[in-house]
Design an enzyme around this catalytic site. Sequence first.
Site: not given
Length: 115
Positions: A8-9
């Site tokens: 999710n970066c």
Amino acid sequence: MKLYGIRNCDTVKKARKWLDEQGIGYDFHDFKKDGLDDALLKRWEQAIGWETLLNRRGTTWRKLPEEVRDTIGAQSAHELMLENPSIIKRPVVEHDGNVSVGFNADDWAKRYSNA
């Protein structure tokens, strides 16, 4: 090519999207979900240095006690990155025996265009 990061970066998302758009195949390893072992981290540290791997701009770093930040060294950074992989700059890429960290589309176009 192996791409390491956290799913999710935002930077990892951009890097994966760029690789997909270029048709460059890669294996993705989410080190928050899939873990990070000591030997792999040591390999990265030998290749590019712990200072390069340690993300001093992120919230994980800023949340650390000032004493920890002020006295960080190779061993304490290694232990910190193993315990909390979120503090590693992302993505980390292993390709053709080289290790790199971060994403820049122009740099990647030169580096991986024939991957």
